[in-house]
Design a protein around this motif. Structure first.
Motif, PDB file in Angstrom:
ATOM      1  N   LEU A   1     -40.276 -59.608  62.850  1.00 57.48           N
ATOM      2  CA  LEU A   1     -39.031 -60.369  62.965  1.00 57.48           C
ATOM      3  C   LEU A   1     -38.457 -60.799  61.620  1.00 57.48           C
ATOM      4  CD1 LEU A   1     -39.856 -62.683  66.016  1.00 57.48           C
ATOM      5  CD2 LEU A   1     -38.330 -60.695  65.990  1.00 57.48           C
ATOM      6  N   PHE A   2     -39.334 -61.142  60.652  1.00 58.19           N
ATOM      7  CA  PHE A   2     -38.845 -61.820  59.463  1.00 58.19           C
ATOM      8  C   PHE A   2     -39.172 -61.139  58.130  1.00 58.19           C
ATOM      9  CE2 PHE A   2     -39.882 -65.223  62.633  1.00 58.19           C
ATOM     10  CZ  PHE A   2     -38.562 -65.536  62.968  1.00 58.19           C
ATOM     11  N   VAL A   3     -40.035 -60.114  58.133  1.00 58.12           N
ATOM     12  CA  VAL A   3     -40.462 -59.541  56.859  1.00 58.12           C
ATOM     13  C   VAL A   3     -39.890 -58.142  56.646  1.00 58.12           C
ATOM     14  CG1 VAL A   3     -42.441 -58.847  55.459  1.00 58.12           C
ATOM     15  CG2 VAL A   3     -42.582 -60.916  56.868  1.00 58.12           C
ATOM     16  N   VAL A   4     -40.117 -57.241  57.579  1.00 58.11           N
ATOM     17  CA  VAL A   4     -39.677 -55.850  57.401  1.00 58.11           C
ATOM     18  C   VAL A   4     -38.215 -55.709  57.801  1.00 58.11           C
ATOM     19  CG1 VAL A   4     -41.989 -54.962  57.804  1.00 58.11           C
ATOM     20  CG2 VAL A   4     -40.407 -55.171  59.727  1.00 58.11           C
ATOM     21  N   PRO A   5     -37.530 -54.681  57.294  1.00 56.71           N
ATOM     22  CA  PRO A   5     -36.139 -54.447  57.721  1.00 56.71           C
ATOM     23  C   PRO A   5     -36.048 -54.225  59.226  1.00 56.71           C
ATOM     24  CG  PRO A   5     -36.674 -53.132  55.778  1.00 56.71           C
ATOM     25  CD  PRO A   5     -37.963 -53.721  56.250  1.00 56.71           C
ATOM     26  N   TRP A   6     -34.979 -54.680  59.833  1.00 54.51           N
ATOM     27  CA  TRP A   6     -34.793 -54.546  61.281  1.00 54.51           C
ATOM     28  C   TRP A   6     -34.584 -53.067  61.637  1.00 54.51           C
ATOM     29  CZ3 TRP A   6     -35.734 -58.401  64.534  1.00 54.51           C
ATOM     30  CH2 TRP A   6     -35.364 -58.261  65.868  1.00 54.51           C
ATOM     31  N   PRO A   7     -35.169 -52.592  62.733  1.00 51.55           N
ATOM     32  CA  PRO A   7     -35.000 -51.181  63.089  1.00 51.55           C
ATOM     33  C   PRO A   7     -33.549 -50.842  63.438  1.00 51.55           C
ATOM     34  CG  PRO A   7     -36.798 -52.198  64.340  1.00 51.55           C
ATOM     35  CD  PRO A   7     -36.055 -53.304  63.671  1.00 51.55           C
ATOM     36  N   GLU A   8     -33.160 -49.613  63.116  1.00 53.94           N
ATOM     37  CA  GLU A   8     -31.870 -49.113  63.570  1.00 53.94           C
ATOM     38  C   GLU A   8     -31.893 -48.975  65.090  1.00 53.94           C
ATOM     39  OE1 GLU A   8     -29.217 -48.537  61.701  1.00 53.94           O
ATOM     40  OE2 GLU A   8     -30.256 -49.176  59.876  1.00 53.94           O
ATOM     41  N   PRO A   9     -30.729 -49.062  65.753  1.00 50.34           N
ATOM     42  CA  PRO A   9     -30.700 -48.947  67.226  1.00 50.34           C
ATOM     43  C   PRO A   9     -31.369 -47.679  67.748  1.00 50.34           C
ATOM     44  CG  PRO A   9     -28.583 -49.722  66.413  1.00 50.34           C
ATOM     45  CD  PRO A   9     -29.397 -49.370  65.205  1.00 50.34           C
ATOM     46  N   ALA A  10     -31.272 -46.576  66.997  1.00 50.75           N
ATOM     47  CA  ALA A  10     -31.861 -45.310  67.447  1.00 50.75           C
ATOM     48  C   ALA A  10     -33.380 -45.359  67.486  1.00 50.75           C
ATOM     49  CB  ALA A  10     -31.402 -44.169  66.544  1.00 50.75           C
ATOM     50  N   MET A  11     -34.000 -46.376  66.864  1.00 47.04           N
ATOM     51  CA  MET A  11     -35.458 -46.455  66.837  1.00 47.04           C
ATOM     52  C   MET A  11     -36.035 -46.992  68.140  1.00 47.04           C
ATOM     53  SD  MET A  11     -36.931 -45.238  64.180  1.00 47.04           S
ATOM     54  CE  MET A  11     -38.555 -45.948  64.470  1.00 47.04           C
ATOM     55  N   TRP A  12     -35.254 -47.721  68.938  1.00 48.97           N
ATOM     56  CA  TRP A  12     -35.829 -48.329  70.136  1.00 48.97           C
ATOM     57  C   TRP A  12     -36.290 -47.297  71.158  1.00 48.97           C
ATOM     58  CZ3 TRP A  12     -37.482 -52.803  69.032  1.00 48.97           C
ATOM     59  CH2 TRP A  12     -36.790 -53.631  68.151  1.00 48.97           C
ATOM     60  N   PRO A  13     -35.542 -46.215  71.416  1.00 46.80           N
ATOM     61  CA  PRO A  13     -36.103 -45.161  72.280  1.00 46.80           C
ATOM     62  C   PRO A  13     -37.355 -44.527  71.691  1.00 46.80           C
ATOM     63  CG  PRO A  13     -33.726 -44.925  72.066  1.00 46.80           C
ATOM     64  CD  PRO A  13     -34.148 -45.952  71.063  1.00 46.80           C
ATOM     65  N   VAL A  14     -37.425 -44.465  70.365  1.00 43.66           N
ATOM     66  CA  VAL A  14     -38.622 -43.917  69.707  1.00 43.66           C
ATOM     67  C   VAL A  14     -39.824 -44.816  69.977  1.00 43.66           C
ATOM     68  CG1 VAL A  14     -39.662 -43.318  67.479  1.00 43.66           C
ATOM     69  CG2 VAL A  14     -37.258 -42.765  67.933  1.00 43.66           C
ATOM     70  N   PHE A  15     -39.642 -46.115  69.867  1.00 45.58           N
ATOM     71  CA  PHE A  15     -40.723 -47.051  70.178  1.00 45.58           C
ATOM     72  C   PHE A  15     -41.142 -46.936  71.645  1.00 45.58           C
ATOM     73  CE2 PHE A  15     -38.998 -49.679  66.513  1.00 45.58           C
ATOM     74  CZ  PHE A  15     -40.076 -49.436  65.689  1.00 45.58           C
ATOM     75  N   ALA A  16     -40.166 -46.745  72.543  1.00 47.93           N
ATOM     76  CA  ALA A  16     -40.486 -46.583  73.960  1.00 47.93           C
ATOM     77  C   ALA A  16     -41.344 -45.344  74.181  1.00 47.93           C
ATOM     78  CB  ALA A  16     -39.197 -46.496  74.783  1.00 47.93           C
ATOM     79  N   GLY A  17     -41.019 -44.259  73.482  1.00 46.34           N
ATOM     80  CA  GLY A  17     -41.825 -43.039  73.594  1.00 46.34           C
ATOM     81  C   GLY A  17     -43.237 -43.249  73.090  1.00 46.34           C
ATOM     82  N   ALA A  18     -43.382 -43.964  71.969  1.00 40.00           N
ATOM     83  CA  ALA A  18     -44.716 -44.254  71.428  1.00 40.00           C
ATOM     84  C   ALA A  18     -45.519 -45.094  72.412  1.00 40.00           C
ATOM     85  CB  ALA A  18     -44.599 -44.973  70.085  1.00 40.00           C
ATOM     86  N   PHE A  19     -44.866 -46.077  73.034  1.00 39.13           N
ATOM     87  CA  PHE A  19     -45.552 -46.932  74.012  1.00 39.13           C
ATOM     88  C   PHE A  19     -46.076 -46.101  75.179  1.00 39.13           C
ATOM     89  CE2 PHE A  19     -45.438 -49.316  77.997  1.00 39.13           C
ATOM     90  CZ  PHE A  19     -46.265 -50.387  77.694  1.00 39.13           C
ATOM     91  N   LEU A  20     -45.270 -45.203  75.695  1.00 38.95           N
ATOM     92  CA  LEU A  20     -45.670 -44.394  76.852  1.00 38.95           C
ATOM     93  C   LEU A  20     -46.821 -43.458  76.499  1.00 38.95           C
ATOM     94  CD1 LEU A  20     -42.182 -43.517  78.358  1.00 38.95           C
ATOM     95  CD2 LEU A  20     -43.873 -45.123  79.266  1.00 38.95           C
ATOM     96  N   ILE A  21     -46.762 -42.834  75.330  1.00 38.26           N
ATOM     97  CA  ILE A  21     -47.829 -41.906  74.933  1.00 38.26           C
ATOM     98  C   ILE A  21     -49.145 -42.655  74.740  1.00 38.26           C
ATOM     99  CG2 ILE A  21     -48.629 -40.344  73.106  1.00 38.26           C
ATOM    100  CD1 ILE A  21     -45.684 -39.539  72.718  1.00 38.26           C
ATOM    101  N   HIS A  22     -49.090 -43.787  74.067  1.00 36.74           N
ATOM    102  CA  HIS A  22     -50.315 -44.562  73.843  1.00 36.74           C
ATOM    103  C   HIS A  22     -50.845 -45.146  75.151  1.00 36.74           C
ATOM    104  CE1 HIS A  22     -50.900 -44.724  69.415  1.00 36.74           C
ATOM    105  NE2 HIS A  22     -49.626 -44.365  69.407  1.00 36.74           N
ATOM    106  N   ALA A  23     -49.940 -45.501  76.066  1.00 35.63           N
ATOM    107  CA  ALA A  23     -50.381 -45.996  77.374  1.00 35.63           C
ATOM    108  C   ALA A  23     -51.126 -44.897  78.125  1.00 35.63           C
ATOM    109  CB  ALA A  23     -49.186 -46.475  78.183  1.00 35.63           C
ATOM    110  N   GLY A  24     -50.600 -43.676  78.088  1.00 39.44           N
ATOM    111  CA  GLY A  24     -51.288 -42.555  78.721  1.00 39.44           C
ATOM    112  C   GLY A  24     -52.648 -42.297  78.102  1.00 39.44           C
ATOM    113  N   TYR A  25     -52.722 -42.380  76.776  1.00 39.34           N
ATOM    114  CA  TYR A  25     -53.990 -42.177  76.061  1.00 39.34           C
ATOM    115  C   TYR A  25     -55.023 -43.225  76.472  1.00 39.34           C
ATOM    116  CZ  TYR A  25     -57.183 -43.214  72.194  1.00 39.34           C
ATOM    117  OH  TYR A  25     -58.291 -43.546  71.445  1.00 39.34           O
ATOM    118  N   LYS A  26     -54.638 -44.488  76.476  1.00 34.32           N
ATOM    119  CA  LYS A  26     -55.579 -45.556  76.805  1.00 34.32           C
ATOM    120  C   LYS A  26     -56.052 -45.462  78.255  1.00 34.32           C
ATOM    121  CE  LYS A  26     -53.669 -48.838  73.459  1.00 34.32           C
ATOM    122  NZ  LYS A  26     -52.936 -50.107  73.257  1.00 34.32           N
TER     123      LYS A  26
END
Length: 299
Positions: free
Chosen positions: A62-87
């Motif tokens: 929230l306060f240290v790193v640069p805020w993600p561009e809007p296009a990054m949020w679908p990318v984060f969603a994809g990472a969440f789904l892949i890691h959820a499947g792995y776990k």
């Protein structure tokens, strides 16, 4: 730090740094696995660790790193789904088969798939000597799994589906390794991806383990929290080092070198947990290490 990472990307110095980062990730990954063995249920412990690294990463995101561009949020969603499947697949495999059999199969299929996929996505090409090194490393990993399977008579009736799940889990290891290596190259600051990844990835396991977390005895709360925080710090090192390695170096090489975690895990088991390895297991672990060295030297 960000400027240094960008400057190292694609350089010979970057590939050397990636080597050491991948080995650091392997050692940390082995520590992470050993940490989950002990007084607490593995699902409970993983829920606690994920909670800790999400909470600790949130103020940084929230306060240290640069805020993600809007296009990054679908990318984060994809990472969440892949890691959820792995776990989920990994947990299902461990529920049906012995850890010492399932873990090497997961870690063995992961780099093989990663090298193949990285060739398609990043255009990486392994030299003949590197393929030979990969074959040696895989022979050691799968040989170790076969040895453990032969000597372990428990749960033989469920071992075949466990091995099938382990191969699928290895596919997800390759998927998240290549996907995350692509994703971390998208934002100008790689720490934007890392910080938000830990926040988002830390949502699933605490929810799945919520009943176990709620039932934790009050007397166990302090040691549990200490262990969870330690696990979170190790996870930062393991995942962070691997992701930086894939950004500045070769994704396939980093994936192969990370699987020396099987050797580190055996050493930790011997030195810390009091486990013993026979001559055959030592020889197979030597094969794993030799294969990893061959992959690097032939590159």
């Amino acid at each position: 730090m960000t400027d240094l990472i960008v400057a190292l990307q694609g350089t010979p110095e970057g590939r050397t740094a990636a080597l050491w980062l991948a080995l650091l990730a392997a050692f940390a990954h082995a520590l992470f696995g050993a940490l989950q063995k002990g007084q607490f249920d593995p699902w409970l412990m993983r829920g606690g660790i994920d909670s800790a690294y999400a909470v600790m990463a949130l103020p940084v995101a929230l306060f240290v790193v640069p805020w993600p561009e809007p296009a990054m949020w679908p990318v984060f969603a994809g990472a969440f789904l892949i890691h959820a499947g792995y776990k989920t697949l990994q947990a299902a495999a461990y529920a049906r088969g012995a850890y010492t059999v399932v873990y090497p199969v997961v870690r063995g299929t992961g780099p093989l798939f990663t090298v193949l996929v990285a060739g398609l996505i990043f255009g990486e090409v392994f030299a003949p000597g590197q393929w030979l090194g990969l074959a040696v490393l895989l022979a050691g990993i799968f040989g170790l799994a076969g040895w453990n399977l032969r000597t372990d008579t428990a749960r033989r009736d469920t071992m075949l589906p466990a091995l099938g799940l382990a191969v699928l889990t290895g596919g997800f290891v390759a998927a998240y390794t290549t996907y995350d290596a692509w994703a971390i190259r998208l934002p100008p600051d790689p720490f934007t991806f890392l910080a938000w990844f830990f926040v988002i990835d830390g949502l699933l396991m605490p929810w799945l383990a919520r009943r176990r977390l709620a039932a934790l005895p009050r007397a166990d709360l302090v040691p549990f929290v200490k262990k969870a925080v330690l696990g979170a710090l190790i996870a930062y090192i393991s995942f962070g080092a691997m992701m930086i390695a894939t950004r500045i170096g070769n994704v396939g090489e980093a994936a192969v070198l990370r699987e020396t975690s099987t050797v580190f895990a055996a050493l930790i088991g011997w030195l810390v947990l009091g486990e013993r390895s026979g001559p055959a297991q030592v020889a197979l672990m030597a094969l794993i290490a030799t294969g990893a060295v061959m992959v690097k030297m032939a590159g």
